[in-house]
Design a protein around this motif. Structure first.
Motif, PDB file in Angstrom:
ATOM      1  N   GLU A 216     -11.296 -30.884  44.680  1.00 52.44           N
ATOM      2  CA  GLU A 216     -12.115 -31.438  43.594  1.00 52.44           C
ATOM      3  C   GLU A 216     -12.912 -30.320  42.913  1.00 52.44           C
ATOM      4  O   GLU A 216     -13.019 -30.281  41.677  1.00 52.44           O
ATOM      5  CB  GLU A 216     -13.074 -32.504  44.130  1.00 52.44           C
ATOM      6  N   TYR A 233     -15.644 -36.264  38.036  1.00 45.47           N
ATOM      7  CA  TYR A 233     -16.720 -36.078  39.014  1.00 45.47           C
ATOM      8  C   TYR A 233     -17.718 -37.224  38.945  1.00 45.47           C
ATOM      9  O   TYR A 233     -18.148 -37.757  39.982  1.00 45.47           O
ATOM     10  CB  TYR A 233     -17.421 -34.744  38.760  1.00 45.47           C
ATOM     11  N   LYS A 241     -19.976 -37.048  45.636  1.00 47.87           N
ATOM     12  CA  LYS A 241     -20.791 -36.315  44.663  1.00 47.87           C
ATOM     13  C   LYS A 241     -21.989 -35.626  45.312  1.00 47.87           C
ATOM     14  O   LYS A 241     -22.505 -34.644  44.782  1.00 47.87           O
ATOM     15  CB  LYS A 241     -21.274 -37.257  43.557  1.00 47.87           C
ATOM     16  N   TYR A 250     -19.791 -28.553  39.850  1.00 49.69           N
ATOM     17  CA  TYR A 250     -20.196 -29.371  38.693  1.00 49.69           C
ATOM     18  C   TYR A 250     -21.328 -28.688  37.925  1.00 49.69           C
ATOM     19  O   TYR A 250     -21.300 -28.631  36.688  1.00 49.69           O
ATOM     20  CB  TYR A 250     -20.630 -30.752  39.187  1.00 49.69           C
TER      21      TYR A 250
END
Length: 377
Positions: A216, A233, A241, A250
């Protein structure tokens, strides 16, 4: 393949729930079907990496499908357990050969891994098996994508490498979504790891890892110029997360969107070797945008910014690299002050982006492929 392509467009797994009975199941229990072995030995098509002291040990090579050919032949397809052993053999044994040029090693491994994915596609393997096979392939493409980034196009094609990398990542993440949405699966990550650990692999040899958080994170960092990974995300479950490694990727992508270039390089120090190398491939783009922004922010006829400061801010390898990059974009370097005079009128927006140079602090440059296949973030 476009970076902005939606995960749902991946053709390999639109029908994950297809009834198993209508899928072709492989029965070839060797890494290479016997008829291919006979043909390639006869035609002297055995690769140097398939030669052993006792003779040869062939691995099925990738074959493009023809209009009149039937590739769904059980005798030519390897079941999951054989495919798993093949991936393990390729990435943890063959990759340790030190007498082979790195680009030759990459070409061989890439071809054999494509053959593995071909067998997976034809048999329509279930998601819990696909993720186990795909995750080490993703690490493979990231690793060689950076190690070979400065090689000539005749030896390494970065565009093709990126294409295969994105195919594997999208397929992997699609499978994770399927597992996550299946009622019988309570925790997709734990299920994947449990399934992988249950495989009949000797514990005396190195093991591959299966880490969704890593993939991810890589998906975000490999697509800094796309908004789709950020949207993905935001749609992830909260328990994913909240993982610091994924949140870090992120935040780097958000800093890039906000043109906070110094923050990008500060945050990058916390990345693992694979995610750091994925970001390093974007260094020329980030450095160019940063210098252009600074040409407006620090626009002056007399004041300068020390080259050493730019080197630290924008992760240049050396004083000379920072100086030459600034001059490449039309910025004046004042030798007496050892500084750069930024001018928004002289910055060259029409010149080609400067060449990527491997960042000396990238830990992956000191690691073998085996080293990056086993750790988790």
């Amino acid at each position: 393949m476009s970076n902005t392509r939606d995960l749902n467009e991946t053709p390999l797994h639109k029908n994950n729930n297809i009834v198993n009975e209508i899928c072709t199941k492989g029965i070839c229990m060797e890494m290479c079907p016997s008829e291919e072995v006979i043909l390639r030995v006869k035609e002297k098509m055995v690769h140097v990496l398939e030669l052993t002291r006792s003779g040869h040990k062939l691995v099925k090579c990738y074959c493009r499908s023809a209009a009149n050919s039937n590739m769904a032949v059980p005798q030519l397809l390897r079941p999951f357990r054989v495919l798993s052993d093949t991936v393990h053999y390729l990435l943890l044994e063959i990759s340790n050969r030190s007498n082979i040029k790195m680009s030759v090693m990459y070409d061989f491994l890439d071809d054999r891994l494509r053959a593995v994915r071909q067998d997976m596609t034809i048999q329509r393997l279930p998601p819990e098996e696909c993720v186990v096979l795909l995750e080490p392939m993703i690490r493979f493409y990231i690793y060689y994508g950076y190690r070979l980034c400065d090689h000539p196009i005749s030896e390494f094609d970065p565009v093709l490498n990126k294409k295969y990398l994105l195919e594997c990542m999208k397929w992997f993440l699609n499978c994770c979504d399927v597992l996550q949405n299946t009622d019988k699966v309570e925790d997709d990550v734990d299920t994947i790891l449990t399934h992988f650990n249950s495989l009949d692999i000797s514990k005396t040899r190195p093991e591959l890892s299966c880490d969704r958080i890593l993939v991810e994170s890589l998906y975000i960092l490999c697509n800094l110029d796309s908004i789709h990974p950020l949207y993905r995300y935001l749609c992830l479950p909260n328990y994913l997360k909240r993982v610091s490694a994924l949140k870090l990727a992120y935040n780097i992508a958000i800093a890039n969107m906000k043109c906070n270039f110094i923050k990008i390089f500060k945050l990058s120090r916390k990345l693992c070797p694979l995610t750091f190398s994925a970001l390093c491939l974007h260094h020329p783009m980030i450095q160019r945008r940063a210098l252009q922004a600074m040409s407006f922010a620090y626009n002056s006829q007399h004041l300068t910014v020390p080259v050493e400061v730019l080197k630290q801010w924008l992760a240049f390898n050396s004083y000379e690299e920072a100086r030459s990059t600034c001059m490449h974009y039309g910025l004046k370097v004042v030798k007496e002050k050892h500084g750069v005079c930024f001018n928004k009128h002289t910055f060259k927006v029409d010149v080609e982006q400067h060449q990527l140079t491997k960042y000396y602090q990238a830990k992956i440059l000191q690691l073998k492929l085996e080293d990056v296949l086993s750790y988790t973030v």
